[in-house]
Scaffold this motif. Sequence first.
Motif, PDB file in Angstrom:
ATOM      1  N   VAL A 198      21.548  89.220  50.414  1.00 56.73           N
ATOM      2  CA  VAL A 198      22.992  88.990  50.487  1.00 56.73           C
ATOM      3  C   VAL A 198      23.321  87.571  50.029  1.00 56.73           C
ATOM      4  N   LEU A 199      22.489  86.616  50.425  1.00 55.79           N
ATOM      5  CA  LEU A 199      22.716  85.230  50.025  1.00 55.79           C
ATOM      6  C   LEU A 199      22.513  85.026  48.524  1.00 55.79           C
ATOM      7  N   ALA A 200      21.719  85.890  47.891  1.00 52.87           N
ATOM      8  CA  ALA A 200      21.610  85.833  46.435  1.00 52.87           C
ATOM      9  C   ALA A 200      22.966  86.103  45.804  1.00 52.87           C
ATOM     10  N   GLY A 201      23.689  87.081  46.349  1.00 50.58           N
ATOM     11  CA  GLY A 201      25.038  87.346  45.857  1.00 50.58           C
ATOM     12  C   GLY A 201      25.984  86.198  46.130  1.00 50.58           C
ATOM     13  N   VAL A 202      25.879  85.597  47.315  1.00 51.70           N
ATOM     14  CA  VAL A 202      26.714  84.438  47.640  1.00 51.70           C
ATOM     15  C   VAL A 202      26.442  83.306  46.644  1.00 51.70           C
ATOM     16  N   SER A 203      25.173  83.081  46.338  1.00 52.21           N
ATOM     17  CA  SER A 203      24.810  82.021  45.397  1.00 52.21           C
ATOM     18  C   SER A 203      25.398  82.281  44.014  1.00 52.21           C
ATOM     19  N   LEU A 204      25.364  83.540  43.570  1.00 52.91           N
ATOM     20  CA  LEU A 204      25.964  83.877  42.282  1.00 52.91           C
ATOM     21  C   LEU A 204      27.453  83.554  42.279  1.00 52.91           C
ATOM     22  N   ALA A 205      28.126  83.873  43.391  1.00 57.01           N
ATOM     23  CA  ALA A 205      29.556  83.590  43.480  1.00 57.01           C
ATOM     24  C   ALA A 205      29.819  82.083  43.455  1.00 57.01           C
ATOM     25  N   LEU A 206      29.045  81.322  44.216  1.00 59.12           N
ATOM     26  CA  LEU A 206      29.241  79.877  44.259  1.00 59.12           C
ATOM     27  C   LEU A 206      28.936  79.232  42.911  1.00 59.12           C
ATOM     28  N   ALA A 207      27.937  79.771  42.203  1.00 64.28           N
ATOM     29  CA  ALA A 207      27.583  79.217  40.899  1.00 64.28           C
ATOM     30  C   ALA A 207      28.632  79.515  39.834  1.00 64.28           C
ATOM     31  N   THR A 208      29.532  80.430  40.128  1.00 60.32           N
ATOM     32  CA  THR A 208      30.590  80.788  39.166  1.00 60.32           C
ATOM     33  C   THR A 208      31.974  80.546  39.752  1.00 60.32           C
ATOM     34  N   GLY A 209      32.097  79.489  40.553  1.00 60.07           N
ATOM     35  CA  GLY A 209      33.406  79.043  40.991  1.00 60.07           C
ATOM     36  C   GLY A 209      33.817  79.374  42.393  1.00 60.07           C
ATOM     37  N   GLY A 210      33.028  80.148  43.126  1.00 60.39           N
ATOM     38  CA  GLY A 210      33.406  80.499  44.490  1.00 60.39           C
ATOM     39  C   GLY A 210      34.706  81.277  44.525  1.00 60.39           C
ATOM     40  N   PRO A 211      35.665  80.895  45.377  1.00 57.65           N
ATOM     41  CA  PRO A 211      36.945  81.617  45.442  1.00 57.65           C
ATOM     42  C   PRO A 211      37.722  81.587  44.133  1.00 57.65           C
ATOM     43  N   ASP A 212      37.551  80.512  43.364  1.00 57.66           N
ATOM     44  CA  ASP A 212      38.224  80.391  42.062  1.00 57.66           C
ATOM     45  C   ASP A 212      37.229  80.763  40.970  1.00 57.66           C
ATOM     46  N   ALA A 213      37.032  82.060  40.791  1.00 58.64           N
ATOM     47  CA  ALA A 213      35.989  82.545  39.882  1.00 58.64           C
ATOM     48  C   ALA A 213      36.164  81.976  38.474  1.00 58.64           C
ATOM     49  N   ARG A 214      35.087  81.359  37.973  1.00 57.25           N
ATOM     50  CA  ARG A 214      35.071  80.833  36.608  1.00 57.25           C
ATOM     51  C   ARG A 214      33.822  81.380  35.928  1.00 57.25           C
ATOM     52  N   VAL A 215      33.938  82.569  35.410  1.00 59.53           N
ATOM     53  CA  VAL A 215      32.793  83.272  34.838  1.00 59.53           C
ATOM     54  C   VAL A 215      32.813  83.084  33.324  1.00 59.53           C
ATOM     55  N   THR A 216      32.163  82.050  32.863  1.00 62.07           N
ATOM     56  CA  THR A 216      32.123  81.742  31.428  1.00 62.07           C
ATOM     57  C   THR A 216      30.889  82.374  30.795  1.00 62.07           C
ATOM     58  N   PRO A 217      30.900  82.533  29.477  1.00 63.74           N
ATOM     59  CA  PRO A 217      29.683  83.010  28.796  1.00 63.74           C
ATOM     60  C   PRO A 217      28.475  82.132  29.099  1.00 63.74           C
ATOM     61  N   ARG A 218      28.713  80.836  29.214  1.00 61.22           N
ATOM     62  CA  ARG A 218      27.609  79.929  29.514  1.00 61.22           C
ATOM     63  C   ARG A 218      27.024  80.211  30.900  1.00 61.22           C
ATOM     64  N   ALA A 219      27.912  80.478  31.864  1.00 62.12           N
ATOM     65  CA  ALA A 219      27.433  80.802  33.213  1.00 62.12           C
ATOM     66  C   ALA A 219      26.624  82.087  33.205  1.00 62.12           C
ATOM     67  N   ARG A 220      27.097  83.089  32.489  1.00 63.07           N
ATOM     68  CA  ARG A 220      26.351  84.349  32.375  1.00 63.07           C
ATOM     69  C   ARG A 220      24.987  84.111  31.723  1.00 63.07           C
ATOM     70  N   GLY A 221      24.961  83.258  30.709  1.00 59.58           N
ATOM     71  CA  GLY A 221      23.699  82.951  30.035  1.00 59.58           C
ATOM     72  C   GLY A 221      22.708  82.287  30.974  1.00 59.58           C
ATOM     73  N   ARG A 222      23.199  81.334  31.777  1.00 59.81           N
ATOM     74  CA  ARG A 222      22.310  80.670  32.740  1.00 59.81           C
ATOM     75  C   ARG A 222      21.732  81.672  33.727  1.00 59.81           C
ATOM     76  N   ILE A 223      22.571  82.590  34.209  1.00 62.25           N
ATOM     77  CA  ILE A 223      22.106  83.584  35.175  1.00 62.25           C
ATOM     78  C   ILE A 223      21.052  84.488  34.536  1.00 62.25           C
ATOM     79  N   ALA A 224      21.281  84.880  33.288  1.00 64.02           N
ATOM     80  CA  ALA A 224      20.319  85.748  32.605  1.00 64.02           C
ATOM     81  C   ALA A 224      18.972  85.048  32.429  1.00 64.02           C
ATOM     82  N   VAL A 225      18.997  83.781  32.029  1.00 66.02           N
ATOM     83  CA  VAL A 225      17.747  83.040  31.852  1.00 66.02           C
ATOM     84  C   VAL A 225      17.059  82.846  33.202  1.00 66.02           C
ATOM     85  N   ARG A 226      17.845  82.537  34.229  1.00 67.41           N
ATOM     86  CA  ARG A 226      17.260  82.367  35.567  1.00 67.41           C
ATOM     87  C   ARG A 226      16.612  83.669  36.039  1.00 67.41           C
ATOM     88  N   SER A 227      17.216  84.788  35.705  1.00 71.37           N
ATOM     89  CA  SER A 227      16.637  86.083  36.079  1.00 71.37           C
ATOM     90  C   SER A 227      15.287  86.284  35.410  1.00 71.37           C
TER      91      SER A 227
END
Length: 387
Positions: A47-76
């Motif tokens: 569950v905290l993995a999901g929380v971390s994904l949310a915080l890494a992309t802006g938390g309540p103010d979601a900022r889901v940029t292509p760069r953020a998606r790229g970082r998540i994919a590489v981290r995966s």
Amino acid sequence: MAERVNGVDAARGLAVLGMVLTHVAVAAAGTVPFTVAAGRSAILFGVLAGVSLALATGGPDARVTPRARGRIAVRSALLFALGLGLATVSTGPMVILCTYALLFLLALPALRWRPRALLLTALAWAVVAPAVSFLLRSAFPSDTAGGSVSPGDLTSWAAAGDAAVRLLLTGAYPVLTWVPFVLVGLAIGRLDLRAAAVRIRVAFAGLGAAVAGYGGSRLALDVLGGRAAIRAALAPIAAQTGVPVDQLTAVLEQGALGTTGTITPAFLLVATPHSGTTFEILGSAGVAAMIIAGACALPSRVLVPLSAVGRLAASVYVLHIVAIALLDGLAPGWNGRPSTAFVATAVFAAVILVVALLWRHRRGPVEWVLHTLPEAVVRPRRAAVAA
């Protein structure tokens, strides 16, 4: 935001220490501390993995940029490779990192969803996925259950296919039934946990899910006849093996290896740790939500030890599995009795807490890699596109 991050880190630290307990104190299975931590610690981490994904992309103010998606994919990809390597070293604990890596990738399309949509999808998935898993495993039975993915699974197409089935369906942490946890975490991470009213709603929602999960399972088993159906299904096995039915059914209270048996659909009524049933998903996700909300409500100074561990969660996870493997090689049976297992767990926890407190102002070695390499990979690509 500091309070919120400290609370999430503290919950993550608690999850890691719980996983350490279940990996070190194996001989104490069935005791109260082990039973409390079994399954729920790993799910809290999920569950905290999901929380971390949310915080890494802006938390309540979601900022889901292509760069953020790229970082998540590489981290995966890095997590998957680390999971393969760690599975080679592990002498007992089933490594969860490959499942986490795939869950991160599967969560990418949901990063922009609102909390309500995330929770409704998680609930629907929690209801449907265990039944789908049961049907698939009934139609295509396997001689093995549990386990994780290792480099040996990449030596042939057949082995890779078996590994994919294990990762998705039959392993210790099957992706099919773990998706709800990362979705619930994403929903929680999109809320403003600095607000007391939000924390209270999360805690009460978690309480409701826990009651529905664990209470619903107890009702289905002991009032509506589920346990009797399981006993009847196990009776022929008891007669054939000479093992009493009571002893066979007692296993239901101990834990599973990621999935239930397929002898009878009544197995789907249990809430056993690592059973992957709807009742376990609801109950454990509810407990995780309550822990996160409670940790975020506490003052930062109270959370310092657990927060320090949480900031080094990946490093602690990797190093404790390596340490267990080294001890198994040097002193076989070092935690072979409940008493020595708990003493060993206390020593592990003390060392982890001390090191984490001394290291708390820097990234851990694994965290550094998981942060630096995705940045290094994504930044040149962005620069090349701009040019």
